[in-house]
Design an enzyme around this catalytic site. Structure first.
Site, short mmCIF file in Angstrom:
data_model
loop_
_atom_site.label_atom_id
_atom_site.label_comp_id
_atom_site.label_asym_id
_atom_site.label_seq_id
_atom_site.Cartn_x
_atom_site.Cartn_y
_atom_site.Cartn_z
CE LYS A 67 -4.21 -1.87 2.05
NZ LYS A 67 -5.25 -1.69 3.07
N GLY A 129 -1.14 -0.57 7.61
CA GLY A 129 -1.66 0.26 6.53
C GLY A 129 -3.13 0.61 6.70
#
Length: 273
Positions: A67, A129
Site C-alpha cells: 500500500k 496500513g
C-alpha cells in the site's frame, strides 16, 4: 464471453483472497459489463505496477504489504491518499496511474452514516496500513481525542505524531472511560489466524464503550462483534468497510453504481468463498 475488448481489473496482495474477485465478477455479470477481475501476487512490485500501465489494466486493488511501496510508481495521488500515504486502489486512465484509498473513503462514509460525534474519545488498536486509512478518516472528520495502542513502537509513535494523537504500547494502560469508541485494526479475531477466538480489547473497555468498530471482515461476526452485540453496543464491522470500499473501487473502474440490492447480493456471494 471474454474477447479482445474485455477490460481487465486485478488485485495485488501478498496473500490474495477471493472476496474482491467474486464481488467484482458477480457485478460484471449481472450488469452485463465486458470486464474481468483476477487476483495476483508478485515478486517484483515495480514491474507489476508498470505492467498495469503498459497492458492497459483498468484498475488494481492493492493490499498489504504494497500500500505504501507502490506510491513511488504512480503518476498522481487522489486527496484520499495524500494525508495518509497509503494506496489501496489504482485506476489506469489512458496510461496514467492514479492512486486512491477507498478504505479511507469507506470509513469516512461510515462515520457520517452512523452520525458519530467528533468529540467522542477513541482508542484505535494497531499501526499497519489499514490503521493509517482509519486514523486519517477520523482525523479529517475532526476527531481530536484519540489514542493509538500499538505494540510496534516505531510505527505507533509515528502514526500518533502525524495526527497529534497519543501513543501507548498496550491498551491496558488506558482507563476505560477514555474510550467511548474502540477500533480494532489488528488481525485479532480474523478467521484462520492465531488469535481468531480472541477479543481485541479487554472486557472492561468493551463494557464502557458506546461504539465498537472492528475492521476484520472475515468472519463478519468476530469475537469482538459478538461480544458488542450481546451488550447492545453500536457496531461497525469490517464487512461494512469491505463492501463499501469494494463498491467505490467498482465505481472508479466502471463508472457504474449498482443498486443497493445488487451490492448486497454481490457481498453475500463474495463471502461464500
Amino acid at each position: 464471453m471474454i474477447n479482445k475488448d474485455t477490460i481487465v481489473c486485478m488485485s495485488l496482495a501478498a496473500r490474495p483472497s477471493n472476496f474482491g474477485t467474486r464481488f467484482h465478477n458477480f457485478l460484471y455479470e449481472k450488469l452485463d459489463l465486458n470486464y474481468l477481475y483476477k487476483a495476483f501476487t508478485t515478486n517484483n512490485l515495480k514491474d507489476a505496477i508498470y505492467g498495469i500501465k503498459s497492458l492497459a489494466i483498468r484498475g488494481c486493488a492493492i493490499s498489504m504489504p504494497y500500500k505504501e511501496a507502490c506510491i513511488e510508481f504512480l503518476d498522481e495521488l487522489d486527496e484520499s491518499v495524500k494525508s495518509i500515504h497509503s494506496v489501496n486502489t489504482i485506476v489506469n486512465t489512458d496510461y496514467h496511474l492514479k492512486g486512491y484509498n477507498t478504505d479511507y473513503i469507506a470509513v469516512a462514509k461510515l462515520i457520517a452514516l452512523h452520525h458519530i460525534d467528533n468529540t467522542t474519545p477513541f482508542v484505535l488498536k494497531g499501526s499497519g496500513g489499514m490503521a493509517n486509512a482509519v486514523i486519517g478518516a477520523f482525523f479529517d472528520a475532526g476527531f481530536t481525542h484519540g489514542i493509538i495502542a500499538a505494540r510496534n513502537q516505531e510505527k505507533g509513535e509515528a502514526l500518533a505524531k502525524r495526527y497529534n494523537y497519543r501513543w501507548v504500547k498496550d491498551e491496558i494502560e488506558i482507563s476505560p472511560e477514555q474510550a467511548k469508541l474502540i477500533i480494532n485494526v489488528t488481525p485479532i479475531g480474523m478467521q484462520g489466524g492465531n488469535e481468531e477466538n480472541h477479543l481485541a480489547f479487554p472486557d472492561s473497555m468493551i463494557n464502557h464503550a458506546d461504539i465498537v468498530f472492528d475492521v476484520v471482515a472475515m468472519p463478519v461476526e468476530t469475537p469482538l462483534m459478538n461480544y458488542a452485540n450481546r451488550l447492545n453496543k453500536i457496531r461497525i464491522s469490517g464487512a461494512d468497510v469491505a463492501v463499501l470500499q469494494a463498491l467505490e473501487q467498482f465505481y472508479l473502474y466502471t463508472g457504474v453504481r449498482p443498486s443497493e440490492e445488487l451490492v448486497k447480493q454481490a457481498a453475500d456471494f463474495a463471502r461464500q468463498a
